[in-house]
Design an enzyme around this catalytic site. Structure first.
Site, PDB file in Angstrom:
ATOM      1  N   HIS A  39       4.647  21.952 -20.067  1.00 43.74           N
ATOM      2  CA  HIS A  39       4.775  20.736 -20.617  1.00 43.74           C
ATOM      3  C   HIS A  39       4.753  19.720 -20.039  1.00 43.74           C
ATOM      4  O   HIS A  39       4.165  18.211 -20.738  1.00 43.74           O
ATOM      5  CB  HIS A  39       6.687  20.899 -21.052  1.00 43.74           C
ATOM      6  CG  HIS A  39       7.506  19.052 -21.432  1.00 43.74           C
ATOM      7  ND1 HIS A  39       6.714  18.453 -22.801  1.00 43.74           N
ATOM      8  CD2 HIS A  39       7.745  18.765 -20.488  1.00 43.74           C
ATOM      9  CE1 HIS A  39       7.302  17.895 -22.883  1.00 43.74           C
ATOM     10  NE2 HIS A  39       8.201  17.134 -21.760  1.00 43.74           N
ATOM     11  N   GLU A  67      15.164  14.145 -14.305  1.00 43.94           N
ATOM     12  CA  GLU A  67      16.215  14.574 -15.470  1.00 43.94           C
ATOM     13  C   GLU A  67      16.595  16.508 -15.009  1.00 43.94           C
ATOM     14  O   GLU A  67      17.909  16.708 -15.394  1.00 43.94           O
ATOM     15  CB  GLU A  67      16.121  14.249 -17.108  1.00 43.94           C
ATOM     16  CG  GLU A  67      16.844  14.896 -18.133  1.00 43.94           C
ATOM     17  CD  GLU A  67      17.922  13.665 -18.841  1.00 43.94           C
ATOM     18  OE1 GLU A  67      17.384  12.730 -18.684  1.00 43.94           O
ATOM     19  OE2 GLU A  67      18.492  14.294 -19.372  1.00 43.94           O
ATOM     20  N   ASP A  68      15.615  16.807 -14.796  1.00 42.09           N
ATOM     21  CA  ASP A  68      16.183  18.367 -15.213  1.00 42.09           C
ATOM     22  C   ASP A  68      15.939  18.749 -13.586  1.00 42.09           C
ATOM     23  O   ASP A  68      15.636  20.219 -13.414  1.00 42.09           O
ATOM     24  CB  ASP A  68      15.019  18.916 -15.899  1.00 42.09           C
ATOM     25  CG  ASP A  68      14.864  18.629 -17.009  1.00 42.09           C
ATOM     26  OD1 ASP A  68      16.251  18.267 -17.756  1.00 42.09           O
ATOM     27  OD2 ASP A  68      14.076  18.604 -18.011  1.00 42.09           O
ATOM     28  N   ASP A 129       5.670  12.906 -24.476  1.00 37.17           N
ATOM     29  CA  ASP A 129       6.627  13.980 -24.498  1.00 37.17           C
ATOM     30  C   ASP A 129       7.549  14.108 -25.503  1.00 37.17           C
ATOM     31  O   ASP A 129       6.926  15.762 -26.147  1.00 37.17           O
ATOM     32  CB  ASP A 129       7.708  13.099 -23.521  1.00 37.17           C
ATOM     33  CG  ASP A 129       9.138  14.039 -23.426  1.00 37.17           C
ATOM     34  OD1 ASP A 129       9.014  15.289 -23.005  1.00 37.17           O
ATOM     35  OD2 ASP A 129       9.680  12.789 -24.153  1.00 37.17           O
ATOM     36  N   ASP A 250      -6.919   9.516 -53.114  1.00 41.66           N
ATOM     37  CA  ASP A 250      -7.217   9.032 -51.418  1.00 41.66           C
ATOM     38  C   ASP A 250      -6.389  10.534 -50.756  1.00 41.66           C
ATOM     39  O   ASP A 250      -6.588  10.296 -49.777  1.00 41.66           O
ATOM     40  CB  ASP A 250      -6.949   8.072 -50.724  1.00 41.66           C
ATOM     41  CG  ASP A 250      -5.411   7.905 -50.559  1.00 41.66           C
ATOM     42  OD1 ASP A 250      -4.475   8.835 -51.720  1.00 41.66           O
ATOM     43  OD2 ASP A 250      -4.711   6.977 -49.804  1.00 41.66           O
TER      44      ASP A 250
HETATM   45 MN    MN Z   1       9.798  15.891 -21.685  1.00 44.69          MN
END
Ligand code: MN
Length: 559
Positions: A39, A67-68, A129, A250
């Site tokens: 990621h 955060e993780d 992200d 279009d």
């Molecule tokens: Mn992320």
């Protein structure tokens, strides 16, 4: 080799961020089962492809570390410096803002995100992200899929659009569409495939004619391509045309890229000399750019077999800008070509004018980045209710302004406020992203003293009205004395509510509650101002308050 791989070789910062993030996330996996680190590679790769500076790419690699994992912001700063820390913290903070699906709040939330980010690069990281999260949304639990998709559709895609990143904005919308409106998506897929293919094969036949004619007029053609209309915008348009796909001219359009503005107009002339233009369909977004900075010429003509075709003409710079928006500026910067950066400044866009000194930002890179620090919201405050609703207020607003903005009754009955969990005085000045909780008491009337500090006209009106409606009440207020109860108590959730409950049940009006920040031992000092002139009544209330076991001591004085 990917752009990220290249940068890893040339930038020590990026290669170190790469190893650091890889190690930090080594034990984690995505819902897809793939290593979590994939990621971060994807996020950083988008940023690298947008041409962002090395700090942004490095922060892209590190954006989920705080955060993780167990790694703290301090450690990020120690290893990578203050700038990277600010970027990572900014992304972490944005992760806390959630869109709860109230459309009336969407614009406020978009503004809040801009204000919270402080540095636009934070938003670009967040967008990269989000793009990868949307691409892997299929692996998420269904209840999360819908919430994230709606948030992307209502908040992040419009933000990307506002930053001029049309391509990304379109991508985010198309990635959200199947989750936000599954039925409509299914319908569209079933009904348009043929038309797309039919349109494209028709345009392919015309391509050599267009190409030849352009070259014959001495125009240096950079590219001629087809642009298929995106599902989401197609669906929106279909809704306006009774779902009649034949009216969408279009669906697939020609996109012609040339060297300069003169050649754009020259190409337009060539097209109009080949086929008859349809009146009212020519749009000059070069002379009059869209508010997000989009520039191009659009025209629609009646082609062979009486079929209608749209053409779009633009320069390479306009194209890059239309695809990558604000991020394109970093590309110009990096390449440093004189002609290019002049062009970048030339086509200024409205929202950027709100950003201070964008025009001047050209010289050195720090100055340039500073120009992207967001301060155009400095005259507005976007505060949050405990539920995450955004309340838009003028600068200098207080909890009382906030309370009246939520509801007149909340304003009238306001007796105190908590900001970010701490009790503040009612004249406290709020800041953006403050979480404000209003403490109320039933049948409470506003105090005339509030007029000295509220800033919103509506709060002023409501206070005056409430004071006026009851002349008797006003007289009584003036004849009464105020008493300040000084309560020393152990801290407990809900204590203030208990205290105000006891006082209001004794039919005594609370003017304000303050809780001093400094503690006496493990105790808090709470000061409650109420309107009583009767000593007996005071003592009665004190007695009742003492029944709360957290309360250790109560004093009172007339004020
Ligand atoms: Mn992320």
């Amino acid at each position: 080799m990917s752009r990220l791989e290249e940068l890893k070789k040339s930038s020590k910062l990026i290669s170190e961020a790469y190893s650091f993030a890889k190690k930090a996330h080594s034990n984690q996996r995505r819902f897809s089962g793939r290593p979590y680190f994939t990621h971060l590679i994807e996020t950083a790769e988008y940023l690298a492809n947008w041409g962002m500076d090395e700090q942004t790419v490095a922060a892209g690699l590190l954006h989920d570390v705080v955060e993780d994992t167990n790694i703290t912001s301090d450690e990020i700063e120690k290893n990578f410096g203050k700038d990277i820390r600010t970027l990572v913290d900014g992304v972490t903070k944005l992760g806390q803002v959630k869109y709860l699906g109230d459309k009336t709040q969407a614009e406020n939330l978009r503004k809040l995100i801009l204000a919270m980010a402080k540095d636009l690069r934070v938003i670009l990281i967040k967008l990269a992200d989000r793009r990868h999260n949307m691409k892997t949304l299929a692996y998420m639990p269904p209840d999360k899929q819908k919430r994230i998709a709606i948030e992307t559709m209502e908040i992040y895609a419009p933000l990307a659009y506002r930053l001029g990143m049309q391509k990304l904005s379109g991508e985010l919308q198309d990635l959200s569409f199947p989750y936000v409106s599954p039925e409509e998506y299914k319908w569209l897929i079933e009904h348009i495939k043929e038309q797309y293919e039919d349109r494209e094969s028709y345009l392919k036949k015309l391509k050599p004619i267009v190409e030849k004619s352009i070259k014959e007029h001495g125009i240096s053609l950079v590219s001629i391509d087809f642009r298929a209309k995106r599902y989401t915008s197609l669906y929106k348009k279909l809704l306006m045309y009774d779902m009649d796909i034949d009216k969408i001219y279009d669906l697939v359009a020609f996109r012609i890229i040339v060297n300069d503005i003169e050649e754009c107009y020259a190409t337009l002339g060539v097209i109009h000399s080949l086929w008859t233009p349809i009146p009212g369909r020519f749009k000059d977004y070069i002379a009059m750019p869209k508010p997000n900075g989009y520039r191009s010429l659009h025209t629609t003509i009646l082609g062979p077999d009486k079929r209608i075709i749209e053409f779009q003409m633009r320069t390479t710079a306009m194209h890059e800008r239309a695809e990558n928006g604000i991020a394109a500026h970093w590309i110009y910067k990096e390449r440093g070509g004189k002609k290019r950066s002049r062009l970048a400044n030339e086509r200024e866009i409205k929202w950027l004018e709100q950003l201070r000194s964008w025009q001047k930002a050209g010289a050195d890179s720090q100055e340039f980045i500073d120009a992207f620090k967001i301060d155009f919201l400095s005259d507005r405050i976007l505060a949050l209710t405990p539920k995450g609703e955004v309340i838009d207020l003028p600068y200098g607003s207080t909890p009382v302004d906030f309370a009246y903005r939520i509801h007149t009754d909340i304003g009238n009955q306001c007796i105190g406020a908590k900001v970010n969990g701490k009790i503040v005085s009612l004249d406290h000045k709020l800041n953006s992203s403050d979480v404000v909780e209003i403490l109320t008491q039933k049948n409470k009337k506003p105090s005339a003293s509030w007029l000295e500090f509220v800033v919103t006209p509506s709060a002023k009106d409501h206070i005056r009205n409430a004071l006026k409606t009851n002349i008797y009440n006003r007289l009584v207020v003036h004849s009464k004395n105020q008493v300040e109860l000084k309560i020393i108590a152990e801290d407990k959730v809900g204590l203030l509510k208990d205290i105000s409950g006891i006082i209001s049940r004794s039919h005594v009006n609370i003017v304000g509650i303050k809780s001093s920040q400094q503690k006496r031992g493990s105790f808090h000092i709470i000061k409650v101002n109420c309107e009583i002139n009767n000593k007996k009544k005071i003592l009665k209330i004190i007695l009742k308050l003492k029944s709360l076991k957290e309360i250790k001591e109560i004093d009172y004085r007339f004020v």
